[in-house]
Design an enzyme around this catalytic site. Structure first.
Site, PDB file in Angstrom:
ATOM      1  N   CYS A 325      22.822   7.567 123.609  1.00 16.00           N
ATOM      2  CA  CYS A 325      21.569   7.669 122.849  1.00 16.00           C
ATOM      3  C   CYS A 325      21.765   8.565 121.629  1.00 16.00           C
ATOM      4  CB  CYS A 325      20.436   8.187 123.747  1.00 16.00           C
ATOM      5  SG  CYS A 325      20.830   9.718 124.605  1.00 16.00           S
ATOM      6  N   GLU A 358      20.581   3.274 119.770  1.00 22.73           N
ATOM      7  CA  GLU A 358      21.460   3.448 120.940  1.00 22.73           C
ATOM      8  C   GLU A 358      22.727   2.653 120.682  1.00 22.73           C
ATOM      9  OE1 GLU A 358      18.793   5.488 123.534  1.00 22.73           O
ATOM     10  OE2 GLU A 358      20.489   4.478 124.484  1.00 22.73           O
TER      11      GLU A 358
HETATM   12  C1  LIG Z   1      20.205   9.186 128.930  1.00 21.87           C
HETATM   13  S1  LIG Z   1      19.708   9.548 130.599  1.00 21.87           S
HETATM   14  C2  LIG Z   1      20.300   8.086 131.396  1.00 21.87           C
HETATM   15  C3  LIG Z   1      19.761   7.834 132.765  1.00 21.87           C
HETATM   16  C4  LIG Z   1      19.962   6.429 133.315  1.00 21.87           C
HETATM   17  N1  LIG Z   1      21.288   5.923 133.068  1.00 21.87           N
HETATM   18  C5  LIG Z   1      18.914   5.469 132.769  1.00 21.87           C
HETATM   19  O1  LIG Z   1      19.288   4.499 132.076  1.00 21.87           O
HETATM   20  O2  LIG Z   1      17.724   5.653 133.043  1.00 21.87           O
HETATM   21  C6  LIG Z   1      20.806  10.811 131.035  1.00 21.87           C
HETATM   22  C7  LIG Z   1      20.674  11.330 132.444  1.00 21.87           C
HETATM   23  O3  LIG Z   1      21.662  12.355 132.634  1.00 21.87           O
HETATM   24  C8  LIG Z   1      21.114  13.365 133.480  1.00 21.87           C
HETATM   25  N2  LIG Z   1      21.932  14.563 133.225  1.00 21.87           N
HETATM   26  C9  LIG Z   1      21.812  15.485 132.240  1.00 21.87           C
HETATM   27  N3  LIG Z   1      22.801  16.386 132.300  1.00 21.87           N
HETATM   28  C10 LIG Z   1      23.591  16.026 133.350  1.00 21.87           C
HETATM   29  C11 LIG Z   1      24.787  16.558 133.926  1.00 21.87           C
HETATM   30  N4  LIG Z   1      25.370  17.621 133.406  1.00 21.87           N
HETATM   31  N5  LIG Z   1      25.326  15.915 134.978  1.00 21.87           N
HETATM   32  C12 LIG Z   1      24.754  14.807 135.506  1.00 21.87           C
HETATM   33  N6  LIG Z   1      23.615  14.268 135.015  1.00 21.87           N
HETATM   34  C13 LIG Z   1      23.040  14.871 133.948  1.00 21.87           C
HETATM   35  C14 LIG Z   1      19.657  13.435 133.087  1.00 21.87           C
HETATM   36  O4  LIG Z   1      18.889  13.983 134.139  1.00 21.87           O
HETATM   37  C15 LIG Z   1      19.334  11.961 132.802  1.00 21.87           C
HETATM   38  O5  LIG Z   1      18.834  11.312 133.933  1.00 21.87           O
END
Ligand SMILES: C[S@@+](CC[C@H](N)C(=O)[O-])C[C@H]1O[C@@H](n2cnc3c(N)ncnc32)[C@H](O)[C@@H]1O
Length: 367
Positions: A325, A358
């Protein structure tokens, strides 16, 4: 799309370009950004240019006894009162004036309300009302009446208080390659804001899966990509930092009868430490990480991109599928993965009338 607030509302920065011109501008910007990585020819999947946002947040403007929705102004100076927003899906668009009228007539619901958040599924709307005041039982009684009248779920939020009328989630349906998936989406958790483009992104990822064994997914959220991807793989190990998103993902597996995914609430950094046997985690008890034979890794990180430790870990995989993103951090991360070539690159226009875009990249290790 035409909007009477174009040129004033800060939400649409590309208000003076036709949709085709916006697309050209975005492509040019990305070409420039990725020139050093030799990304020249790529496709862009377009959105519907109005009624595409299934979630939206508005400020509330009080004018004596009346209320208005408001957005930040384009010039950054204060708020602009608005009656509607053609970017939101029809369900939210139609609900906005009805909800405003109900709240306007009701002192308990109106006083100290400062923002409203809408989340819409194919079935139902969930509305969060944000207050600068404590919420008591009398607020709840009034909110119940409005929720019933409008057929919505309502949440009242103030400092450390969350009152839920009906449910604090929606069940959404998404059609991917003629198969419909059901997802539990929780209020406040991450979810893709443009369902049409979301389906396009998932289908594009699915198109690029060949010779699949097991899948490792980092940043899986509520299982948005994980559920359809699980159909292509023997087993999936998917991780995510948010507890509520993992709980939603587990529920969604149940709703869809999917049994080959192991969801773990772990940060990407923690998982890489566990897979590298640097640390032991109670959360991994009973899970045999060595039994996985990962043929692909799929990542969809937040705007900050991937940390260096996790990127270094990823270097052991032949195929990395990356949805981003934030093109800036995507570029930085691809540069770090210097032994990989970009086999395919694509843009998804999630947010027409804004500069945001994106991107997806298929990265293959050079032999
Ligand atoms: C752009 S979103 C994508 C979520 C999912 N793939 C979707 O399409 O709905 C990024 C995700 O990464 C998680 N996130 C942020 N930092 C993270 C970390 N250090 N390790 C694992 N997950 C993380 C957030 O909570 C979020 O759900």
């Amino acid at each position: 799309m035409h909007c009477r607030y174009f040129g004033e509302c800060g939400s649409c920065k590309l208000f003076n370009l036709s949709y085709d011109q916006q697309i050209e501008q975005k492509k040019e910007l990305i070409k420039e950004l990725f020139e050093s990585l030799h990304v020249k020819d790529f496709s862009l999947r377009q959105s519907t240019d109005s009624h595409y946002r299934n979630r939206a947040e508005f400020r509330i403007w009080h004018d004596g006894e009346s209320l208005s929705y408001a957005m930040g102004k384009l010039d950054g100076k204060g708020a602009l009162k608005i009656e509607n927003c053609p970017k939101v899906v029809k369900q939210i668009y139609d609900l906005m004036p009805l909800l405003k009228e109900e709240i306007e007539q009701n002192q308990l619901l109106k006083r100290k309300l400062f923002a409203v958040e809408f989340l819409s599924s194919t079935q139902k709307c969930l509305v969060s009302l944000l207050y600068h005041k404590p919420l008591d039982d009398s607020w709840e009684e009034e909110a119940k009446i409005v929720a019933q009248k409008l057929g919505i779920s309502l949440i009242g939020r103030s400092r450390k208080v969350k009152k839920v009328i009906n449910e604090d989630f929606v069940i959404d349906s998404l059609k991917i390659n003629n198969e419909t998936y059901k997802y539990k989406i929780i209020e406040g958790g991450f979810s893709q804001p443009n369902s049409f483009m979301n389906a396009q992104m998932i289908e594009w990822v699915l198109e690029h899966i060949e010779d699949a064994k097991d899948l490792l997914e980092l940043y899986c959220g509520h299982g948005n990509f994980t559920l359809p991807l699980s159909k292509k793989f023997r087993r999936v190990l998917a991780t995510e930092i948010s507890k509520s998103s993992i709980a939603s993902a587990l529920k969604s597996c149940e709703l869809n009868g999917i049994e080959n995914i192991e969801f773990l609430r772990m940060s990407a950094e923690e998982l890489t430490s566990a897979l590298d046997k640097e640390r032991e985690f109670n959360r991994l008890k009973g899970i045999d990480l060595d039994s996985y034979d990962f043929s692909h890794v799929f990542v969809d990180p937040p705007r900050a991109g991937i940390d260096e430790k996790s990127l270094t870990f990823l270097k052991r995989f032949d195929t990395i599928i990356y949805i981003s993103c934030n093109p800036q951090t995507l570029k930085r991360d691809i540069e770090f993965l210097e032994d990989y070539e970009i086999e395919d690159f694509i843009l998804f226009d999630q947010f027409p009338h804004t500069l945001h875009v994106e991107a997806g990249a298929i990265l293959k290790k050079r032999i």
